[in-house]
Every structure is written in structure tokens, then in C-alpha cells.
Enzyme design. Structure first.
Site, PDB file in Angstrom:
ATOM      1  N   LYS A 180     -27.445   0.678  87.167  1.00 33.20           N
ATOM      2  CA  LYS A 180     -26.697   0.921  88.408  1.00 33.20           C
ATOM      3  C   LYS A 180     -27.319   2.074  89.196  1.00 33.20           C
ATOM      4  CE  LYS A 180     -23.632   0.856  91.651  1.00 33.20           C
ATOM      5  NZ  LYS A 180     -22.177   0.890  91.545  1.00 33.20           N
ATOM      6  N   LYS A 248     -22.804  11.784  95.992  1.00 33.12           N
ATOM      7  CA  LYS A 248     -22.571  11.763  94.543  1.00 33.12           C
ATOM      8  C   LYS A 248     -23.684  11.040  93.795  1.00 33.12           C
ATOM      9  CE  LYS A 248     -19.591   8.681  93.083  1.00 33.12           C
ATOM     10  NZ  LYS A 248     -20.346   7.723  92.227  1.00 33.12           N
TER      11      LYS A 248
END
Length: 307
Positions: A180, A248
Site C-alpha cells: 500500500k 501522513k
């Protein structure tokens, strides 16, 4: 716990009913699951109840007596709170149930969480997702998953309901998280590049809709250019995916690269643009707002922002 609808099918809990989690929960309902949902937002819980779901007030209530718990929150800190915070799911989950974690996090965090769940013989499936809110609602996500065979078997029905493609990447938690992050590495760079290119086109005095048409039919196109530039052309920065997501995620990516002594200068440059955009007060806006930062820096004009 507030129960609004009768139980009929296999039971699952969904913790985190934002744009992604709500769509995934609805997909489970469509597949015949009885779904118990939990969120910190009462409005989110109300939307889920109106869609036919059961509503729990805490993660513990949501997780009680279900075989699979799907957690769709932002990061490892929130996942930790869902599991081990006050009224967390950990103590309520039964042994041999499975916790499916879809938050984007560092691989080390996925391994840590899996280790703690193993203390009570609870399976952990490291299962980050891609596809956006539309595909979440259509049950057509891509899931990048790793975990034990037992975890996959216990989550099989849930994965079939939420995903068009589930990649079984290995038997160790952390592999899914790593894949991911590679996806987010590319996505973050591609969005920043698309914003840079379309704003440069404006600075050059080009007709932006024409540029969009030409590029989407040419080798310079990317999925992110094709998807995000229409937000810029319409001046609509409603957050389908916010700037803070890439603050993030590219921050995590930089930490991972540093640990591996791996240079990642393109990701670092993209991260600076997301940080600048957030610092300018647009952190909660759509990630295409990076174009507005380029415009502010260069004096380029973009279509008027629709508030």
C-alpha cells in the site's frame, strides 16, 4: 448498543463509517451480511442506520459475538485506539475471530498490532485498500492483503463483498502495508505532478480544458491526472481525498525509506508541496488543492474556487 434492524445473515462489524467505511459497510449489507457499525460521529452512525445497518456505540459493542471485524480508520494510532482504547474491540472479540485492518500504516505497526491480537488467538489480516469512495460503495475495491491462511479463510466472505480484486501477498502482516505504501508513493507523486503541470499550463496562457483533453489522449496521461484535474477545472475542492492523507502517507513513506537507507527524492519533493498546501490552510480540502499552492507561488490563475 442501538439495534435498528433484525439480524438475518452472517455477522460482521465495521468500525469507522467515513466515506470509505460506510461504502464498505453498505456493500456488506448488499451481500446479505448483518452489519454492526460504529463511528465517533453520530451523523455517520445515523447514515448507516438509515442504510439498514445496526449501530453500536463503542468498538467493544460492535465487535461482540461477530466472526470478523473490519476497521476502516485513518492510521495506526486510530487503529490502536479502536482495539485497545477505552471500550476497545480487543477484549470483546472472541478467540479465532479475525480483525481486518484497512488503515494505511507502517509495516512495523501492522506487525505490532498482529502480535498483540495473537495474545488472545485473534487473527489479524493486514488489508489496506485502494479505489476511493465510489468503488467502496460498489463493492469494487482493490485489497492488498497479507496474513495467515486462517485469517484469509475467516475473512473470505467479507473480502468477496467489498472487493473486485483481493491480492494475497503473503502470510505475514506488514506485507500488505508495504505494498500500500508503494501505491501511495506513486499516487502522491502523480497528484503533485498533475497539479504542477496543469498550473504551469495556466501560467503559459493555455486553455486548460483543451490541455486536459490533449493530455488524457496522450502518453503523459496518468490515472491521477485524469481523475484530479477535473476538480481543478471546476474549482471544486470538496475533499474526496484530502491533502492531509498525503501529508501522513508520504511522511510514513519517508520514514520507511530512511530506515532502509533508500533515497526517495521525488516523494520528498511531493511531500513538501502537500505540507505547504496544508500549512496554507487547505489540509482538509481535496488533494488537488496542491494546484492552488502552485498558483499562489507562481501568480498563475486557476478557475475560481467554488466554496
Amino acid at each position: 448498543m442501538s439495534i435498528s434492524h433484525p439480524s438475518t445473515g452472517p455477522a460482521a462489524a465495521v468500525i469507522g463509517l467515513g466515506s470509505m467505511g460506510l461504502g464498505m459497510a453498505k456493500s456488506l449489507l448488499k451481500a446479505g451480511f448483518t452489519v454492526r457499525g460504529c463511528d465517533v460521529s453520530q451523523a455517520a452512525k445515523d447514515r448507516f442506520s438509515q442504510a439498514g445497518g445496526q449501530v453500536a456505540d463503542t468498538p467493544a459493542e460492535a465487535a461482540k459475538d461477530v466472526g470478523v471485524v473490519l476497521c476502516v480508520v485513518i492510521n495506526s494510532t486510530q487503529t490502536d485506539g479502536v482495539l485497545f482504547g477505552k471500550n476497545g474491540a480487543f477484549q470483546a472479540m472472541r478467540p479465532q475471530s479475525v480483525f481486518v485492518s484497512s488503515a494505511t500504516m507502517a509495516p512495523s505497526e501492522a506487525r505490532r498490532l498482529a502480535g498483540r491480537l495473537a495474545e488472545r488467538n485473534i487473527h489479524y489480516l493486514d488489508a489496506p485498500i485502494s479505489g476511493g469512495a465510489v468503488k467502496a460503495a460498489d463493492g469494487a475495491l482493490t485489497v492488498m492483503a497479507s496474513g495467515s491462511r486462517a485469517a484469509f479463510e475467516k475473512a473470505e466472505g467479507l473480502l468477496a463483498a467489498i472487493a473486485a480484486k483481493t491480492y494475497r501477498l503473503g502470510d505475514a502482516p506488514g506485507i500488505g502495508a508495504s505494498v500500500k505504501m508503494i501505491n501511495q508513493h506513486l499516487a502522491g507523486i502523480h497528484i503533485a505532478a498533475a497539479c504542477e503541470a496543469i498550473t504551469l499550463a495556466s501560467k503559459l496562457g493555455l486553455d486548460l480544458p483543451t490541455v486536459y483533453e490533449v493530455i488524457t489522449a496522450s502518453a503523459g496521461n496518468s490515472w491521477m491526472f485524469e481523475n484530479r484535474v477535473p476538480h481543478i477545472l471546476s474549482g471544486d475542492y470538496t475533499p474526496l481525498s484530502s491533502v492531509e492523507i498525503f501529508v501522513k502517507d508520504l511522511g510514513i513513506l519517508q520514514d520507511m525509506a530512511r530506515m532502509e537507507r533508500f533515497p526517495a527524492p521525488l516523494a520528498a519533493a511531493a511531500l513538501q508541496m502537500y505540507l505547504a498546501t496544508s500549512g496554507a490552510g487547505m489540509g482538509g480540502d481535496d488533494d488537488a488543492s496542491v494546484a492552488r499552492t502552485y498558483a499562489a507561488l507562481s501568480g498563475a490563475s486557476l478557475p475560481e474556487h467554488r466554496s
